[in-house]
Design an enzyme around this catalytic site. Structure first.
Site, mmCIF file in Angstrom:
data_model
loop_
_atom_site.group_PDB
_atom_site.id
_atom_site.type_symbol
_atom_site.label_atom_id
_atom_site.label_comp_id
_atom_site.label_asym_id
_atom_site.label_seq_id
_atom_site.Cartn_x
_atom_site.Cartn_y
_atom_site.Cartn_z
ATOM 1 N N ARG A 1 -27.026 -20.863 -22.641
ATOM 2 C CA ARG A 1 -25.555 -20.313 -22.425
ATOM 3 C C ARG A 1 -24.438 -21.143 -22.945
ATOM 4 O O ARG A 1 -23.451 -20.612 -23.004
ATOM 5 C CB ARG A 1 -25.320 -20.112 -21.048
ATOM 6 C CG ARG A 1 -26.640 -19.305 -20.082
ATOM 7 C CD ARG A 1 -26.620 -19.267 -18.769
ATOM 8 N NE ARG A 1 -26.910 -20.790 -18.323
ATOM 9 C CZ ARG A 1 -26.994 -21.234 -16.973
ATOM 10 N NH1 ARG A 1 -26.743 -20.082 -16.208
ATOM 11 N NH2 ARG A 1 -27.338 -22.277 -16.783
ATOM 12 N N HIS B 1 -21.568 -28.973 -18.916
ATOM 13 C CA HIS B 1 -20.961 -27.615 -18.218
ATOM 14 C C HIS B 1 -21.412 -27.523 -16.860
ATOM 15 O O HIS B 1 -22.484 -27.910 -16.169
ATOM 16 C CB HIS B 1 -21.963 -26.568 -19.089
ATOM 17 C CG HIS B 1 -23.555 -26.299 -18.819
ATOM 18 N ND1 HIS B 1 -23.908 -25.654 -18.098
ATOM 19 C CD2 HIS B 1 -24.377 -27.267 -19.309
ATOM 20 C CE1 HIS B 1 -25.372 -25.703 -17.999
ATOM 21 N NE2 HIS B 1 -25.401 -26.785 -18.883
ATOM 22 N N ASP C 1 -29.010 -26.064 -22.658
ATOM 23 C CA ASP C 1 -28.654 -24.848 -22.029
ATOM 24 C C ASP C 1 -28.303 -23.532 -22.818
ATOM 25 O O ASP C 1 -27.505 -23.728 -23.680
ATOM 26 C CB ASP C 1 -27.491 -24.906 -20.993
ATOM 27 C CG ASP C 1 -27.470 -23.635 -20.162
ATOM 28 O OD1 ASP C 1 -27.578 -22.478 -20.583
ATOM 29 O OD2 ASP C 1 -27.767 -24.012 -18.952
ATOM 30 N N CYS D 1 -24.920 -26.848 -14.408
ATOM 31 C CA CYS D 1 -26.147 -27.375 -15.303
ATOM 32 C C CYS D 1 -27.516 -27.657 -14.445
ATOM 33 O O CYS D 1 -27.355 -28.399 -13.562
ATOM 34 C CB CYS D 1 -25.498 -28.877 -16.108
ATOM 35 S SG CYS D 1 -26.719 -29.608 -17.009
ATOM 36 N N CYS E 1 -25.426 -29.982 -23.769
ATOM 37 C CA CYS E 1 -26.774 -29.690 -22.991
ATOM 38 C C CYS E 1 -27.307 -28.723 -23.904
ATOM 39 O O CYS E 1 -26.944 -27.627 -24.686
ATOM 40 C CB CYS E 1 -26.302 -28.949 -21.714
ATOM 41 S SG CYS E 1 -27.787 -28.567 -20.602
HETATM 42 CO CO CO Z 1 -27.186 -27.887 -18.845
#
Ligand code: CO
Length: 204
Positions: free
Chosen positions: A46, A98, A44, A101, A42
């Site tokens: 993080r 994750h 993302d 998400c 992803c």
């Molecule tokens: Co995500």
């Protein structure tokens, strides 16, 4: 420096530190790129791919998008796969989702504005086709977590059916597709035990 000087300062400090630890660092890195692993994760912020598996530059080929989706008609993703498998000799493709998400969460709610809604359509389809598994969970958080897992499992299946994978397997290339999930709460990865190899793909 007119824009974002702090990032350039960070970069200079990083490059200096690398060279001070190993004067040949960049020279050696330029010479070869043969990453064993391809990470499909992803976007993302993080979930920094290299960091969470402790790999250095040169060791992990990375493709990231919203909610780690693999689609045969996504030219970007397919080109990354082809390059990794056919030219770099990658032997392990890791789809890593994750918990927490946002892309997966959006697929559990009302429609979102257009490009994103089109992008997450495959996750809505997973949610529809596996409604019993998801709706049987105790609360909204548990349903979200489960859909995060089912999304990874679905992308591993999607990957395993792509011609790039099936033709590599047909040639006897050692190549395994893995499905993992990362937990933002403790920084730990979990293997979802859906790895696909030449043998499992023949059995499927
Ligand atoms: Co995500």
């Amino acid at each position: 420096m007119r824009y974002l000087p702090e990032l350039f300062a960070n970069n200079r400090a990083w490059a200096t530190k690398r060279v001070s630890q190993n004067p040949q660092y960049f020279t050696r890195l330029c010479a070869i790129q043969t990453p064993r692993y391809l990470w499909i994760g992803c976007a993302d912020s993080r979930v920094p791919a290299n960091e969470i598996v402790g790999l250095e530059p040169g060791e992990l080929f990375v493709h990231r998008n919203v909610a780690n989706i693999v689609r045969a008609d996504d030219l970007n993703c397919i080109a990354v796969l082809q390059y990794a498998i056919e030219f770099l000799g990658t032997t392990d493709v890791i789809v890593c989702g994750h918990y927490g998400c946002g892309g997966v969460q959006a697929a559990l709610g009302a429609p979102v504005p257009k490009p994103l809604e089109r992008w997450i359509a495959p996750i809505r389809e997973i949610r529809r086709s596996q409604a019993a598994d998801i709706d049987g969970r105790t609360d909204a958080d548990a349903r979200w977590r489960r859909l995060c897992e089912l999304n990874v499992i679905s992308q591993v299946r999607e990957l395993s059916r792509l011609p790039i994978l099936t033709s590599a397997w047909a040639k006897g290339r050692p190549l395994t597709v893995h499905g993992w999930i990362y937990d933002l709460h403790d920084g730990l990865l979990r293997d979802l035990d859906v790895s696909a190899t030449q043998n499992t793909s023949e059995a499927a």
